[in-house]
Design a protein around this motif. Structure first.
Motif, short mmCIF file in Angstrom:
data_model
loop_
_atom_site.label_atom_id
_atom_site.label_comp_id
_atom_site.label_asym_id
_atom_site.label_seq_id
_atom_site.Cartn_x
_atom_site.Cartn_y
_atom_site.Cartn_z
N ASP A 190 42.15 42.79 36.89
CA ASP A 190 42.14 41.35 36.42
C ASP A 190 43.52 41.03 35.55
O ASP A 190 43.77 39.87 35.57
N PHE A 192 46.53 40.31 37.23
CA PHE A 192 47.28 39.34 37.57
C PHE A 192 46.67 37.68 37.06
O PHE A 192 47.04 36.83 37.06
N ASN A 193 45.48 37.76 37.27
CA ASN A 193 44.80 36.65 36.96
C ASN A 193 44.98 36.23 35.39
O ASN A 193 45.19 35.12 35.23
N ASN A 198 48.93 34.63 40.13
CA ASN A 198 47.98 34.74 41.39
C ASN A 198 49.02 33.95 42.58
O ASN A 198 48.85 34.18 43.77
N GLU A 199 49.92 33.35 42.19
CA GLU A 199 50.99 32.76 43.15
C GLU A 199 52.06 33.87 43.56
O GLU A 199 52.95 33.48 44.48
N LEU A 203 51.34 39.62 45.39
CA LEU A 203 49.78 39.88 45.99
C LEU A 203 49.67 39.14 47.35
O LEU A 203 48.50 39.41 47.95
#
Length: 265
Positions: A190, A192-193, A198-199, A203
């Motif tokens: 979790d 990156f969240n 998330n952009e 990813l």
């Protein structure tokens, strides 16, 4: 499985790499002290880990606050518990250009990724030196090896953790206490969240991510061997090798290209 009758203290133990590490210690007969912010998550994980036939102590602390790092150790002392192993896993990042990111969030991240780690380690050492044994696993990152545009504060905190881990390892070489740094690359957690990341181009390709289970296994084995550090995953070993051959500005450019938002050309 044989009970070790030794405690491993693990921060960030309810999710990601910390959770997978806690599971490995439990499977190998270690009792656990698990630390995270959320009571309910701690309670659910404790029930799971107890199924391995070990003792689990849950302590809810917010390690963005240095007082909570001190009080965590005080509570252990009051209960007569001296962990044999310390795993400093809790850590976060914040994504974006430094000129635009929230300074309060960044100060929190420095407190979590650095300040709470050095406090817990100092208290662990004061406790363990007289006993002549102990193991410390610090979560660094391949981010510790290169400057990280779009993720600059996180990379800076991990560079600190790696440098400091190597320094205290040398100081402790005749003490019976080992210090191991674990350097994962991008991992399917979790993280990156939480970092609002998330952009990021990193990813775009799911194959870039290792599983938390693989990373934890590498860290656990390195810790048990008393290794100074381990880079988890072949792709990450190659990435660090390339960084080591680059100038700092080239490494920063390469990392910036990897991490910038997909919308940026």
């Amino acid at each position: 499985m044989e009970r070790k009758n030794q405690y491993a203290l693990i921060t960030g133990a309810t999710s990601g790499i910390g959770y997978e590490l806690a599971k490995l210690f439990a499977k190998n007969g270690y009792d656990l002290v698990i630390v995270a912010r959320n009571h309910d998550e701690l309670s659910a994980r404790a029930d799971e880990f107890k199924s391995f036939g070990i003792n689990v102590i849950t302590i809810a602390k917010n390690l963005f606050q240095q007082e909570d790092a001190y009080s965590l150790y005080s509570e252990l002392k009051l209960n007569g518990i001296s962990p044999e192993i310390l795993v400093n896993d809790a850590g976060q990042g914040v994504y974006g250009k430094f000129e635009e990111t929230d300074i309060h969030r960044e100060v929190d991240i420095v407190n979590l990724n650095i300040v709470s780690v050095i406090i817990l380690t100092k208290l662990f050492l004061k406790d363990r030196l007289a006993k002549g044994s102990g193991k410390i696993l610090n979560l660094a990152s391949i981010a510790s090896k290169a400057p990280g545009p779009w993720h600059s504060v996180y990379h800076g905190t991990k560079a600190f953790i790696l440098s400091w881990s190597e320094a205290i390892r040398e100081e402790l070489k005749d003490s019976g206490i080992t210090v191991t740094a674990l350097l994962p690359g991008p991992t399917d957690t979790d993280f990156f969240n939480k970092a609002d990341m998330n952009e990021s181009k990193i990813l775009d390709d799911p194959d870039n991510l290792m599983s938390a289970e693989e990373v934890a296994a590498d860290g656990y084995n390195a810790l048990m061997n008393g290794d100074d550090k381990v880079i988890s995953g072949l792709k990450n070993k190659l990435s660090v090798a390339m960084t080591n051959l680059s100038t700092d500005s080239m490494a920063a450019h390469r990392m910036g290209e990897m991490q910038k938002p997909s919308s940026e050309k």
